[in-house]
Design a protein around this motif. Structure first.
Motif, PDB file in Angstrom:
ATOM      1  N   ARG A   1      55.521  27.872  -2.109  1.00 48.99           N
ATOM      2  CA  ARG A   1      56.432  26.850  -1.591  1.00 48.99           C
ATOM      3  C   ARG A   1      55.520  26.259  -0.527  1.00 48.99           C
ATOM      4  O   ARG A   1      55.369  24.942  -0.083  1.00 48.99           O
ATOM      5  CB  ARG A   1      57.870  27.369  -0.852  1.00 48.99           C
ATOM      6  N   ARG A   2      55.127  27.069   0.493  1.00 50.73           N
ATOM      7  CA  ARG A   2      54.216  26.701   1.567  1.00 50.73           C
ATOM      8  C   ARG A   2      52.854  27.587   1.320  1.00 50.73           C
ATOM      9  O   ARG A   2      52.957  28.856   1.582  1.00 50.73           O
ATOM     10  CB  ARG A   2      55.007  26.746   3.201  1.00 50.73           C
ATOM     11  N   GLY A   3      51.701  26.898   1.367  1.00 51.34           N
ATOM     12  CA  GLY A   3      50.675  27.393   1.141  1.00 51.34           C
ATOM     13  C   GLY A   3      49.730  27.919   2.295  1.00 51.34           C
ATOM     14  O   GLY A   3      49.519  26.922   3.127  1.00 51.34           O
ATOM     15  N   ASP A   4      49.701  29.060   2.467  1.00 43.56           N
ATOM     16  CA  ASP A   4      48.854  29.532   3.778  1.00 43.56           C
ATOM     17  C   ASP A   4      47.601  30.366   3.234  1.00 43.56           C
ATOM     18  O   ASP A   4      47.319  30.468   2.274  1.00 43.56           O
ATOM     19  CB  ASP A   4      49.669  30.270   4.869  1.00 43.56           C
TER      20      ASP A   4
ATOM     21  N   LEU B   1      54.065  39.900  -6.182  1.00 44.94           N
ATOM     22  CA  LEU B   1      55.218  39.492  -5.493  1.00 44.94           C
ATOM     23  C   LEU B   1      56.301  38.945  -6.109  1.00 44.94           C
ATOM     24  O   LEU B   1      55.965  38.089  -6.921  1.00 44.94           O
ATOM     25  CB  LEU B   1      54.537  38.460  -4.155  1.00 44.94           C
ATOM     26  N   VAL B   2      57.390  39.129  -5.940  1.00 42.96           N
ATOM     27  CA  VAL B   2      58.685  38.688  -6.378  1.00 42.96           C
ATOM     28  C   VAL B   2      58.789  37.037  -5.915  1.00 42.96           C
ATOM     29  O   VAL B   2      59.093  37.108  -4.546  1.00 42.96           O
ATOM     30  CB  VAL B   2      59.771  39.237  -6.319  1.00 42.96           C
ATOM     31  N   LYS B   3      58.844  36.090  -6.570  1.00 41.20           N
ATOM     32  CA  LYS B   3      58.836  34.800  -6.072  1.00 41.20           C
ATOM     33  C   LYS B   3      60.263  34.617  -5.701  1.00 41.20           C
ATOM     34  O   LYS B   3      61.461  34.970  -6.397  1.00 41.20           O
ATOM     35  CB  LYS B   3      58.452  33.686  -7.130  1.00 41.20           C
ATOM     36  N   ASP B   4      60.689  33.806  -4.606  1.00 41.46           N
ATOM     37  CA  ASP B   4      62.013  33.238  -4.580  1.00 41.46           C
ATOM     38  C   ASP B   4      62.486  32.240  -5.460  1.00 41.46           C
ATOM     39  O   ASP B   4      61.831  31.765  -6.185  1.00 41.46           O
ATOM     40  CB  ASP B   4      62.210  32.716  -2.874  1.00 41.46           C
ATOM     41  N   GLY B   5      63.606  31.749  -5.204  1.00 41.46           N
ATOM     42  CA  GLY B   5      64.401  30.618  -6.287  1.00 41.46           C
ATOM     43  C   GLY B   5      63.309  29.502  -6.353  1.00 41.46           C
ATOM     44  O   GLY B   5      63.011  29.051  -7.630  1.00 41.46           O
ATOM     45  N   VAL B   6      62.886  28.823  -5.225  1.00 38.18           N
ATOM     46  CA  VAL B   6      62.035  27.595  -5.488  1.00 38.18           C
ATOM     47  C   VAL B   6      60.826  27.993  -5.834  1.00 38.18           C
ATOM     48  O   VAL B   6      60.279  27.255  -6.958  1.00 38.18           O
ATOM     49  CB  VAL B   6      61.956  26.881  -3.923  1.00 38.18           C
TER      50      VAL B   6
END
Length: 231
Positions: free
Chosen positions: A162-165, A106-111
Motif C-alpha cells: 500500500r505504501r512502499g518503504d 507476510l499476510v496482506k491487509d485488505g487493500v
C-alpha cells in the motif's frame, strides 16, 4: 536459526571498514546463511551483518588473541567479494538453535490483497506485452506477490505494498536473490509496486535495478484507463 548472546567485538573489512568494541550482543545465524549482530537497542536494525551467499567458519584464537581474552574467532566470508565479518567472542552467555520451518510470508491487509488481485487481472499495467504466470509464487523465504513475463518472455517478480518503504525493497531484493539462482527463471527483474512510494525507497530500488510502479487503486477498481506512473 542459531541464537548466541556473547561478549564480543566485531570488525567488518572489505568495501568499507567498521569496528564494534567489546560488548554483550546477540548474534543470529539464519538458515539462509546470513549472520546478523544485534544490540539491545536500535529497533530491528542489526549493528552489522553479512548477507548470503556467505560462509561461516569458527576457529581457535591465536596466542595474542587468547591473551586478550578471546575464546573463539568467527569469520563470515562473502562468496562474491572479499568482504569479511570477523567476530571475536570473549564469553558465550547463551547458545541455542531453533527450527522455524518455512515461513508463510507476510499476510496482506485488505487493500494489499485487493491490489494483488487487481494487478493480476490488469497485468498490462506493468507494460505492454506482460503476461501473468501466477500470484503468490513461493520461494524458500515466502511468496512473492506476482510472477509475470514481459514482452520478451523474461521473468518479472512484483512485490506489492500500500505504501512502499525501504523494508519492502529489501524484501523484494531477498526474493530476487533466491529466484535468480533458479536457471529456469533467471534472469528475474524486480518491480516494486505501491499506491505511494517513499523517496528513500525509490532511490534504493533504482540503485538495485528494481523498477518502481505507482498504482492508482481507485482507477484499477473501475476505470479502464488507469495507468501507473513509472519512475
Amino acid at each position: 536459526m542459531r541464537l548466541v548472546i556473547a561478549r564480543c567485538s566485531v570488525d567488518y573489512a572489505g568495501r568499507l571498514s567498521a569496528h564494534l568494541p567489546l560488548a554483550t550482543r546477540l548474534i543470529m545465524v539464519k538458515a539462509d546463511g546470513s549472520v546478523l549482530v544485534h544490540s539491545d537497542g536500535g529497533s530491528y536494525k542489526p549493528l552489522n551483518w553479512m548477507s548470503p551467499p556467505c560462509s561461516l567458519s569458527i576457529a581457535e584464537p591465536d596466542a595474542e588473541q587468547a591473551e586478550a581474552g578471546v575464546s573463539s574467532v568467527w569469520t563470515v566470508a562473502a562468496k562474491k567479494s572479499d568482504d569479511r565479518l570477523i567476530v571475536k567472542v570473549h564469553e558465550v552467555l547463551h547458545d541455542s538453535e531453533h527450527e522455524l520451518g518455512v515461513d508463510p510470508g507476510l499476510v496482506k491487509d485488505g487493500v494489499e490483497a485487493h491490489l494483488q488481485k487487481l494487478l493480476a487481472e490488469q497485468i498490462e499495467l506493468l507494460g505492454e506485452g506482460h503476461t501473468l504466470v501466477r500470484r503468490e509464487y513461493m520461494t524458500a523465504i515466502g511468496p512473492v506477490d506476482i510472477l509475470a513475463r514481459d514482452a520478451k518472455g523474461a521473468a518479472v517478480a512484483v512485490e506489492l505494498k500500500r505504501r512502499g518503504d525501504i523494508d519492502g525493497v529489501e524484501q523484494l531484493t531477498r526474493y530476487l536473490e533466491l529466484m535468480n539462482r533458479d536457471p529456469h527463471l533467471a534472469p528475474v527483474r524486480g518491480v516494486f509496486a505501491a499506491q505511494e512510494i517513499k523517496p528513500q525507497a525509490r532511490r534504493l530500488a533504482e540503485d538495485r535495478g528494481i523498477r518502481c510502479v505507482v498504482l492508482d487503486y481507485e482507477a484499477m477498481k473501475g476505470v479502464d484507463s488507469g495507468v501507473p506512473t513509472l519512475f
